[in-house]
Each structure stands twice: as structure tokens, then as C-alpha cells.
Design an enzyme around this catalytic site. Structure first.
Site, PDB file in Angstrom:
ATOM      1  N   ASN A   1     -32.621  40.816 -16.108  1.00 55.65           N
ATOM      2  CA  ASN A   1     -31.266  41.026 -15.619  1.00 55.65           C
ATOM      3  C   ASN A   1     -30.365  41.142 -16.841  1.00 55.65           C
ATOM      4  O   ASN A   1     -29.880  40.152 -17.375  1.00 55.65           O
ATOM      5  CB  ASN A   1     -30.857  39.851 -14.725  1.00 55.65           C
ATOM      6  CG  ASN A   1     -29.454  40.009 -14.172  1.00 55.65           C
ATOM      7  OD1 ASN A   1     -28.723  40.922 -14.561  1.00 55.65           O
ATOM      8  ND2 ASN A   1     -29.069  39.117 -13.280  1.00 55.65           N
TER       9      ASN A   1
ATOM     10  N   GLU B   1     -32.555  35.643  -6.220  1.00 61.02           N
ATOM     11  CA  GLU B   1     -32.487  37.073  -6.543  1.00 61.02           C
ATOM     12  C   GLU B   1     -33.643  37.501  -7.445  1.00 61.02           C
ATOM     13  O   GLU B   1     -34.170  38.601  -7.310  1.00 61.02           O
ATOM     14  CB  GLU B   1     -31.128  37.397  -7.188  1.00 61.02           C
ATOM     15  CG  GLU B   1     -29.996  37.311  -6.161  1.00 61.02           C
ATOM     16  CD  GLU B   1     -28.605  37.390  -6.760  1.00 61.02           C
ATOM     17  OE1 GLU B   1     -28.111  36.343  -7.236  1.00 61.02           O
ATOM     18  OE2 GLU B   1     -28.014  38.470  -6.755  1.00 61.02           O
TER      19      GLU B   1
ATOM     20  N   ARG C   1     -12.341  37.300 -10.144  1.00 59.76           N
ATOM     21  CA  ARG C   1     -11.862  38.544  -9.534  1.00 59.76           C
ATOM     22  C   ARG C   1     -10.892  38.244  -8.387  1.00 59.76           C
ATOM     23  O   ARG C   1     -11.098  37.292  -7.636  1.00 59.76           O
ATOM     24  CB  ARG C   1     -13.023  39.375  -8.972  1.00 59.76           C
ATOM     25  CG  ARG C   1     -13.983  39.878 -10.029  1.00 59.76           C
ATOM     26  CD  ARG C   1     -14.976  40.877  -9.413  1.00 59.76           C
ATOM     27  NE  ARG C   1     -16.064  41.149 -10.328  1.00 59.76           N
ATOM     28  CZ  ARG C   1     -17.344  40.797 -10.117  1.00 59.76           C
ATOM     29  NH1 ARG C   1     -17.690  40.175  -8.996  1.00 59.76           N
ATOM     30  NH2 ARG C   1     -18.261  41.075 -11.002  1.00 59.76           N
TER      31      ARG C   1
ATOM     32  N   HIS D   1     -24.650  42.629  -4.387  1.00 60.68           N
ATOM     33  CA  HIS D   1     -25.409  41.437  -3.976  1.00 60.68           C
ATOM     34  C   HIS D   1     -26.525  41.802  -2.984  1.00 60.68           C
ATOM     35  O   HIS D   1     -26.974  40.947  -2.208  1.00 60.68           O
ATOM     36  CB  HIS D   1     -24.506  40.368  -3.312  1.00 60.68           C
ATOM     37  CG  HIS D   1     -23.592  39.675  -4.271  1.00 60.68           C
ATOM     38  ND1 HIS D   1     -22.286  39.383  -3.959  1.00 60.68           N
ATOM     39  CD2 HIS D   1     -23.792  39.190  -5.522  1.00 60.68           C
ATOM     40  CE1 HIS D   1     -21.711  38.764  -4.979  1.00 60.68           C
ATOM     41  NE2 HIS D   1     -22.604  38.641  -5.947  1.00 60.68           N
TER      42      HIS D   1
ATOM     43  N   ARG E   1     -32.940  44.510 -12.832  1.00 63.78           N
ATOM     44  CA  ARG E   1     -31.782  44.529 -11.949  1.00 63.78           C
ATOM     45  C   ARG E   1     -30.854  45.650 -12.425  1.00 63.78           C
ATOM     46  O   ARG E   1     -30.469  45.691 -13.597  1.00 63.78           O
ATOM     47  CB  ARG E   1     -31.043  43.206 -12.025  1.00 63.78           C
ATOM     48  CG  ARG E   1     -29.772  43.245 -11.228  1.00 63.78           C
ATOM     49  CD  ARG E   1     -28.934  42.017 -11.448  1.00 63.78           C
ATOM     50  NE  ARG E   1     -27.771  42.064 -10.584  1.00 63.78           N
ATOM     51  CZ  ARG E   1     -26.595  41.588 -10.918  1.00 63.78           C
ATOM     52  NH1 ARG E   1     -26.424  41.017 -12.091  1.00 63.78           N
ATOM     53  NH2 ARG E   1     -25.590  41.661 -10.091  1.00 63.78           N
TER      54      ARG E   1
END
Ligand code: ADP
Length: 367
Positions: free
Chosen positions: A8, A355, A214, A153, A64
Site C-alpha cells: 500500500n 483491507e 477532510r 474504501h 492497493r
């Protein structure tokens, strides 16, 4: 045994895990923070990995990749053509795809004969209908430039959907779920008959829920205002809304544990938690209306899985008639579990995400 090296390679960190996919076992893993030169860091990391006594030569490498645009709806074996297509998506994900691509390039050099698979955060959401993914702007312009909702996601939502089905003893095709992935990044997904029907992030991961740094949903006029009245450039506004807003902007800390702790004595932190919670309740209501019947509301990721106090705050007002069972809610994060009371209108579950394991599984499928 199928060994998968999961990479990742994000905008400022590189996370890696070597996973025995069949046994679902982590062989070794780590995290490099504050990465500025991905190619350089990976060139140093990969030989170090090989020298580790726990290292096993991977059968496949899973990467990823944040943005797969409309082109990628499945894990995809990397070829030079695929790499070029991922590069062509950089304008849609300027903060994310370049780091992902650097990770792929470095691994192609270090492991030239190992299959490499790209697993996209957007892929799960390619089942959304046009009514969910379209923006109400000029149709031709939107189509030509790929301006639409993509959602992110996806690996987490895919994993949690399957885990939830297993926990409930049902086929995922028979399930309508609202999944709340609430970590540092946060998004909600309406899952209809096991597939993504709508999600709260959009063209980029900026919109939707309030996040660590965010803003989530915001009136686009704020962007014009910041530009015209405060003289901020578009790039400055991009950084402002993505990296300096959310919990950080409202309280000075992006971390839920800090904000929750401070909220005991600090009104600004209490107010911020209320904005954060209200946005989630708003999406719960919206997605319940889109889905009709909801079999379960599922919470996952750092905050969703662990923050007993925030879950209590979120469901205190019983949105949609969902009622928390305080005792089950305070149990430790030890796997999929129900945390709602017998009187709750909809079962409320906590289902931990993974994940990296999902990327490993999808990499085996895609190789
Ligand atoms: P990322 O999006 O970076 O993967 P995570 O899913 O790891 O983020 O979530 C990070 C968030 O989870 C942080 O806000 C952190 O405070 C919160 N968190 C993690 N553990 C706990 C805990 N035990 N209690 C409350 N919040 C937690």
C-alpha cells in the site's frame, strides 16, 4: 501455500504485509511514514525484506491502487498497458495514484517474474446505478471527462459485506446493509443485495462524512468564496479541505481519541463531535430511504470498531429507531458482533475490516 506481498504505497507512507493467504496469516509487515521519494524508499526496502528470516518469496504481489476510474471494476494483472491506464487516471487522483504507481514500478524491478495485481479502492462501487453516480451537470462534459461519483474504501466494503454475511449466516446477495467505515478517512456505503448501490465519497475521497482532516460534504460555493474573498489558490484550497479540515480544523486534533478526551472539558470538541455524528445520521437516513429494507447497519475501521464512547454518542438519539445495547457496546473489539438491543428497529453490528487480507485474496483471484 499462496504467499502474497501486499503493498500500500500511499501519498506519504508505504505499508507492506507478507501474507499467507490460505491460512490468513501475517508473516511480516511494516509501515514507512513520511515518505517523499517512493522509488528510493522501495529500492531500499525490498532487499531488506528479502534478507528478513521470516521472508518467503511471494507467489503474487498485490498493490492497493486508489483510483481505477470507470475502466477497472476487478483486480487486474499489471501489464505495461494497465500501468499506462492507471497513469492516465492521475488527474482524477493526483494525491494518490502517483504513489501507487511508484510502488508498482519498484516491485516490477525487484520482482520481475512475480505476477503483480492492482486492487482498486473504487472497484466495488462500479455497480452503482447512474442515479447514484451522476452529478447534475452537463451530461456530455461529465461523460467526456469522467466527472462522476466513484467512491472509495471499496476493498473494506467488499470484505465487510462478506464477513457480515458470514456472521448473519446469509448469502450476501440476500442482504441490504448500510456500512459505516469510520477511520481517519470515513465513508458510508449503501449495499443492496450484496453490491454497492451508493456511497458518500465522490470523484475523490473528499466528500461525504466529516473525517480526521477532510471536511466531507461542503457547499462548492465555499471554494469560490475562499478563492475570491481570501485569495486562496485552487491548490491551497485543495490542501485546506483535504488536510486541514474535519476534526483537525474544528478542534486542532484529527484523532478521535484526542477529540473525545478533550470533549470532557472543551465545548469546541463537543460541538465538532456533534457535527461529525450528525453527518453520519444524515447518511443513515438517506441510505435507509434508498434501500427500503435494511438488514443491518455495520460499523467498521478505527473509530467504528473501537470507539465505545463515540458509538454511544452517535446512537443516543436512536436514529431510525436503532437502539444500542450499552453492555455489548462496551465489549472489546474481538471480532464481528451485534451491539444493538432487542428493541432496536435494525440490528447494529461491529465488523472489523481487514483491507490487507482482502487485497491478498483479490490478488490471488486476479493473478
Ligand atoms: P485510517 O483511515 O488511517 O486507516 P483507522 O481506520 O486506523 O484510520 O482509524 C483511525 C481513527 O480511529 C483515529 O481517529 C483513532 O483515534 C481512532 N481509534 C483507533 N483506536 C481507537 C480506540 N481504541 N478508541 C477510540 N478511537 C480509536
Amino acid at each position: 501455500m499462496t504467499t502474497v506481498l501486499v503493498i500500500n504505497s500511499g501519498s506519504s507512507s508505504i505499508k507492506y504485509q507478507l501474507i499467507d493467504e490460505e491460512k490468513q496469516q501475517l508473516l511480516l509487515g511494516g509501515n514507512l511514514e513520511r515518505v517523499s521519494n517512493h522509488v528510493h524508499e522501495l529500492a531500499e526496502l525490498l532487499p531488506k525484506l528479502r534478507a528478513d528470516s521470516r521472508f518467503v518469496e511471494p507467489d503474487v504481489i498485490g498493490h492497493r491502487v486508489v483510483h481505477g476510474g470507470e475502466r477497472f471494476s476487478k483486480p487486474t494483472l499489471v501489464s505495461s498497458e494497465v500501468l499506462e491506464e492507471i497513469e492516465s487516471l492521475i488527474p482524477l487522483a493526483p494525491l494518490h495514484n502517483p504513489g501507487n504507481i511508484a510502488g508498482i514500478r519498484a516491485c516490477l524491478e525487484a520482482f520481475p517474474s512475480t505476477p503483480q495485481v492492482a486492487v482498486f479502492d473504487t472497484a466495488f462501487h462500479q455497480t452503482m446505478p447512474p442515479a447514484s453516480f451522476r452529478f447534475a451537470i452537463d451530461s456530455e462534459l461529465a461523460k467526456k471527462h469522467g466527472i462522476r461519483k466513484y467512491g472509495f474504501h471499496g476493498t473494506s466494503f467488499s470484505y465487510v459485506t462478506k464477513e457480515t454475511a458470514e456472521f448473519l449466516g446469509k448469502d450476501s446477495k440476500d442482504l441490504n446493509l448500510i456500512i459505516l467505515h469510520i477511520g481517519n478517512g470515513a465513508s458510508a456505503c449503501a449495499v443492496k443485495e450484496g453490491q454497492s448501490f451508493d456511497t458518500s465519497m465522490g470523484l475523490s475521497p473528499l466528500p461525504g462524512l466529516v473525517m480526521g482532516t477532510r471536511s466531507g460534504d461542503i457547499d462548492p460555493t465555499v471554494v469560490f468564496y475562499l478563492n475570491r474573498e481570501l485569495g486562496m489558490s485552487v491548490d491551497e484550497i485543495d490542501v485546506f479541505l483535504n488536510k486541514q479540515s474535519g476534526l483537525l480544523g474544528m478542534t486542532g486534533s484529527s484523532d478521535m481519541r484526542d477529540v473525545f478526551e478533550k470533549s470532557r472539558t472543551d465545548q469546541a470538541s463537543r460541538d465538532a463531535l456533534e457535527v461529525y455524528a450528525q453527518r453520519i445520521r444524515f447518511y443513515l437516513g438517506g441510505y435507509a430511504a434508498l434501500l427500503g429494507a435494511v438488514d443491518a447497519v455495520v460499523m467498521t475501521a478505527g473509530v467504528g470498531e473501537n470507539s465505545v464512547g463515540f458509538r454511544e454518542l452517535l446512537f443516543e438519539s436512536r436514529p431510525l429507531g436503532i437502539e444500542l445495547d450499552k453492555k455489548s457496546n462496551s465489549r472489546p473489539n474481538d471480532g464481528p458482533r451485534a451491539i444493538s438491543s432487542a428493541a432496536s428497529s435494525i440490528p447494529l453490528l461491529v465488523v472489523p475490516t481487514n483491507e490487507e487480507l482482502e487485497i491478498a485474496r483479490q490478488s490471488v483471484l486476479g493473478s
